[in-house]
Design a protein around this motif. Sequence first.
Motif, PDB file in Angstrom:
ATOM      1  N   PHE A  47      -1.214  26.720  57.880  1.00 14.17           N
ATOM      2  CA  PHE A  47      -0.575  27.564  56.721  1.00 14.17           C
ATOM      3  C   PHE A  47      -1.355  27.224  55.408  1.00 14.17           C
ATOM      4  N   VAL A  48      -1.495  28.330  54.518  1.00 14.45           N
ATOM      5  CA  VAL A  48      -2.159  28.350  53.157  1.00 14.45           C
ATOM      6  C   VAL A  48      -0.971  28.520  52.133  1.00 14.45           C
ATOM      7  N   ALA A  49      -0.302  29.827  52.128  1.00 12.83           N
ATOM      8  CA  ALA A  49       0.582  30.190  50.850  1.00 12.83           C
ATOM      9  C   ALA A  49       1.616  30.976  51.588  1.00 12.83           C
ATOM     10  N   VAL A  50       2.635  31.181  51.099  1.00 10.38           N
ATOM     11  CA  VAL A  50       3.734  32.060  51.370  1.00 10.38           C
ATOM     12  C   VAL A  50       4.487  32.799  50.145  1.00 10.38           C
ATOM     13  N   ILE A  51       5.002  33.863  50.100  1.00  7.19           N
ATOM     14  CA  ILE A  51       5.608  34.494  48.999  1.00  7.19           C
ATOM     15  C   ILE A  51       6.747  35.394  49.573  1.00  7.19           C
ATOM     16  N   SER A  52       7.943  35.112  49.177  1.00 12.58           N
ATOM     17  CA  SER A  52       9.054  35.669  49.536  1.00 12.58           C
ATOM     18  C   SER A  52       9.135  37.286  49.147  1.00 12.58           C
ATOM     19  N   SER A  53       9.953  38.091  49.772  1.00 13.34           N
ATOM     20  CA  SER A  53       9.861  39.667  49.852  1.00 13.34           C
ATOM     21  C   SER A  53      10.006  39.912  48.247  1.00 13.34           C
ATOM     22  N   SER A  54      10.632  39.304  47.419  1.00 12.80           N
ATOM     23  CA  SER A  54      10.747  39.930  46.131  1.00 12.80           C
ATOM     24  C   SER A  54       9.542  39.292  45.139  1.00 12.80           C
ATOM     25  N   GLY A  55       9.049  38.383  45.589  1.00  9.32           N
ATOM     26  CA  GLY A  55       7.881  37.824  44.788  1.00  9.32           C
ATOM     27  C   GLY A  55       8.195  36.508  44.023  1.00  9.32           C
ATOM     28  N   ALA A  99       6.709  38.161  58.265  1.00  8.37           N
ATOM     29  CA  ALA A  99       7.938  37.998  58.849  1.00  8.37           C
ATOM     30  C   ALA A  99       9.145  38.058  57.949  1.00  8.37           C
ATOM     31  N   GLY A 100      10.208  37.801  58.708  1.00  6.77           N
ATOM     32  CA  GLY A 100      11.441  37.999  57.932  1.00  6.77           C
ATOM     33  C   GLY A 100      11.922  37.201  56.998  1.00  6.77           C
ATOM     34  N   SER A 101      11.471  35.852  56.911  1.00  3.09           N
ATOM     35  CA  SER A 101      11.570  35.009  56.114  1.00  3.09           C
ATOM     36  C   SER A 101      10.551  33.959  55.782  1.00  3.09           C
ATOM     37  N   SER A 102      10.782  33.521  54.501  1.00  2.00           N
ATOM     38  CA  SER A 102       9.351  32.535  54.054  1.00  2.00           C
ATOM     39  C   SER A 102       9.479  31.176  54.937  1.00  2.00           C
ATOM     40  N   ILE A 103      10.539  30.791  54.993  1.00  2.49           N
ATOM     41  CA  ILE A 103      10.532  29.703  56.164  1.00  2.49           C
ATOM     42  C   ILE A 103       9.877  29.712  57.282  1.00  2.49           C
ATOM     43  N   ARG A 104      10.182  30.635  57.923  1.00  2.00           N
ATOM     44  CA  ARG A 104       9.538  31.028  59.364  1.00  2.00           C
ATOM     45  C   ARG A 104       7.791  30.912  59.074  1.00  2.00           C
ATOM     46  N   LEU A 105       7.401  31.497  58.060  1.00  2.92           N
ATOM     47  CA  LEU A 105       5.919  31.342  57.882  1.00  2.92           C
ATOM     48  C   LEU A 105       5.667  29.857  57.701  1.00  2.92           C
ATOM     49  N   SER A 106       6.129  29.544  56.424  1.00  2.61           N
ATOM     50  CA  SER A 106       5.690  28.023  55.903  1.00  2.61           C
ATOM     51  C   SER A 106       6.031  26.781  56.869  1.00  2.61           C
ATOM     52  N   GLN A 107       6.948  26.892  57.195  1.00  2.03           N
ATOM     53  CA  GLN A 107       7.633  25.710  58.172  1.00  2.03           C
ATOM     54  C   GLN A 107       7.373  25.905  59.646  1.00  2.03           C
TER      55      GLN A 107
END
Length: 124
Positions: A47-55, A99-107
């Motif tokens: 993992f490098v970075a994640v951003i939520s749908s709203s930013g 993905a549907g959520s930031s947590i799924r990507l980052s965690q």
Amino acid sequence: QVLLVESGGGLVQAGGSLRLSCAASGRTFSYDAMGWFRQAPGKEREFVAVISSSGRFTDYAGSVKGRFTISRDNAKNTVYLQMNSMKPEDTAVYYCAAAGSSIRLSQQSEGDYWGQGTQVTVSS
């Protein structure tokens, strides 16, 4: 279905900068959290970075915090990764994911959709 296409990779000297782009198409982009991952030769994808749908929410791996910045432009269906003060250890194939959520990507490093990757090489 979402199609993700990365661009902007290349060769850069240590201390230099690159900006990666990931263009999304296929359905409404603004619904998804977006993330960047990378995989170096002989290593697992990380993992490098994640951003939520709203930013409004972003998160980074410790190794890139303070050097990399993730952003998105929902009007252009594009997410960016600005990479500054680059190091040889940043050399990898970089992938974007949705993905549907930031947590799924980052965690969990779980993406519903993945791009094909773009090579980034940092010379010393």
